[in-house]
Design an enzyme around this catalytic site. Structure first.
Site, PDB file in Angstrom:
ATOM      1  N   HIS A  48       0.837  -1.214   0.000  1.00  0.00           N
ATOM      2  CA  HIS A  48       0.000   0.000   0.000  1.00  0.00           C
ATOM      3  C   HIS A  48       0.867   1.256   0.000  1.00  0.00           C
ATOM      4  CE1 HIS A  48      -3.382  -2.613   0.726  1.00  0.00           C
ATOM      5  NE2 HIS A  48      -2.782  -3.129   1.774  1.00  0.00           N
ATOM      6  N   GLU A 153      -3.960 -13.178   6.982  1.00  0.00           N
ATOM      7  CA  GLU A 153      -4.923 -12.080   7.112  1.00  0.00           C
ATOM      8  C   GLU A 153      -6.270 -12.375   6.463  1.00  0.00           C
ATOM      9  OE1 GLU A 153      -2.969  -8.527   5.629  1.00  0.00           O
ATOM     10  OE2 GLU A 153      -2.082  -9.561   3.941  1.00  0.00           O
ATOM     11  N   ASP A 179      -6.569  -6.394   8.025  1.00  0.00           N
ATOM     12  CA  ASP A 179      -7.295  -7.239   7.076  1.00  0.00           C
ATOM     13  C   ASP A 179      -7.981  -8.400   7.786  1.00  0.00           C
ATOM     14  OD1 ASP A 179      -7.221  -6.257   4.381  1.00  0.00           O
ATOM     15  OD2 ASP A 179      -5.052  -6.474   4.464  1.00  0.00           O
TER      16      ASP A 179
HETATM   17  C1  3PY Z   1      -2.907  -5.555   7.938  1.00  0.00           C
HETATM   18  O1  3PY Z   1      -3.058  -5.242   9.124  1.00  0.00           O
HETATM   19  O2  3PY Z   1      -3.793  -6.050   7.245  1.00  0.00           O
HETATM   20  C2  3PY Z   1      -1.611  -5.332   7.324  1.00  0.00           C
HETATM   21  O3  3PY Z   1      -1.414  -5.713   6.188  1.00  0.00           O
HETATM   22  C3  3PY Z   1      -0.572  -4.608   8.095  1.00  0.00           C
HETATM   23  O4  3PY Z   1      -0.165  -3.486   7.406  1.00  0.00           O
HETATM   24 MG    MG Z   2      -3.110  -6.403   5.172  1.00  0.00          MG
END
Ligand code: 3PY
Ligand code: MG
Length: 259
Positions: A48, A153, A179
């Site tokens: 990002h 995630e 995420d």
């Molecule tokens: C998240 O928390 O999803 C990440 O990718 C950390 O930046």
């Molecule tokens: Mg993430």
């Protein structure tokens, strides 16, 4: 001769807790400054974050020059970039959305030389930066000194946690709490500290330990990073360059306005 300039894998293997800066701004001097303040590692955030490959080439060198170990968080599925940034001199890769054992194997294929993977040969910049005169040394030692962290995630990744952790050549599991909170709430909430994320974090740490791998996480605050270190996580990314800039600016303005 060894890759003595590389420190990250050695520290993690010794059981140290490593805190990493996290830089989204595409300016090598910013990442170098974060490293010079004393972070053992600095991650350049290219999922990002705003890095292009030209800035990344200089950014990795700038972090190394600061004395910190450079890592790169690559975009989702960008395994070509994994090999490139390792050739630039990165010591570690954080790969987002590693959801299956097949994803984990694709990461290893790009990051490790045979027999573990299929990384293509071309470490000209990294060997120059690390002061390795004989490239055969890098071939012999790179697999042990390059750290691969698979980001957990999604719900699919949680279903495949053991298989991802046990994939040969994966060195650790790394929680993306934002995420994961979105996934576990079916898109309803962004809460990196939610009860559901906390429960899964314990499982991620335990699964990594069982597989002989390390666990890590992204932390929005330094306090959270210290707390997760006490819970057994060994690689903790802390805040971000933008968050630190904003916090420092806000603190100064508070004093000035109170003045
Ligand atoms: C998240 O928390 O999803 C990440 O990718 C950390 O930046
Ligand atoms: Mg993430």
């Amino acid at each position: 001769m060894t890759i003595s300039a590389f420190t990250l894998a050695r520290r993690l293997r010794a059981g140290e807790t490593v805190f990493s800066g996290w830089c989204s701004l595409p300016y090598p001097i910013v990442a170098e400054t974060v490293g010079r303040e004393g972070f053992i590692a600095v991650t350049l955030e290219a999922q990002h974050g705003l890095w292009d490959m030209g800035a990344m080439l200089t950014g990795v060198a700038a972090v190394r020059q600061s004395g910190a170990a450079p890592l790169v968080r690559v975009p989702v599925g960008d395994f070509a970039m994994v090999s490139r940034v390792l050739d630039f001199g990165a010591e570690g890769i954080i790969a987002p959305m590693i959801n299956t054992a097949a994803d984990a194997r694709a990461l290893v294929a790009a990051a490790k030389y045979p027999p573990l993977g299929e990384r293509s040969w071309g470490p000209h910049r990294v060997t120059a930066l690390a002061g390795i005169a004989d490239q055969a040394v890098y071939l012999r030692e790179a697999n042990d000194h390059v750290v691969t962290l698979a980001m957990i995630e999604t719900r699919t990744a949680l279903d495949n946690l053991d298989a991802i952790a046990q994939t040969q050549g994966i060195d650790g599991l790394f929680l993306g709490p934002s995420d994961l909170s979105i996934a576990l709430s079916d898109g309803k909430t962004l809460d990196p500290l939610s009860k559901d994320v906390e429960r899964e974090l314990d499982r991620i740490i335990a699964t990594a330990e069982r597989a002989g791998k390390i666990a890590g996480a992204f932390c929005h605050t330094a306090e959270r990073a210290v707390a997760l270190g006490k819970r057994g996580a060994r690689f903790l990314a802390v805040m971000s360059d933008i968050a630190m800039l904003r916090a420092g600016t806000a603190a100064a303005l508070k004093v000035l306005k109170a003045g």
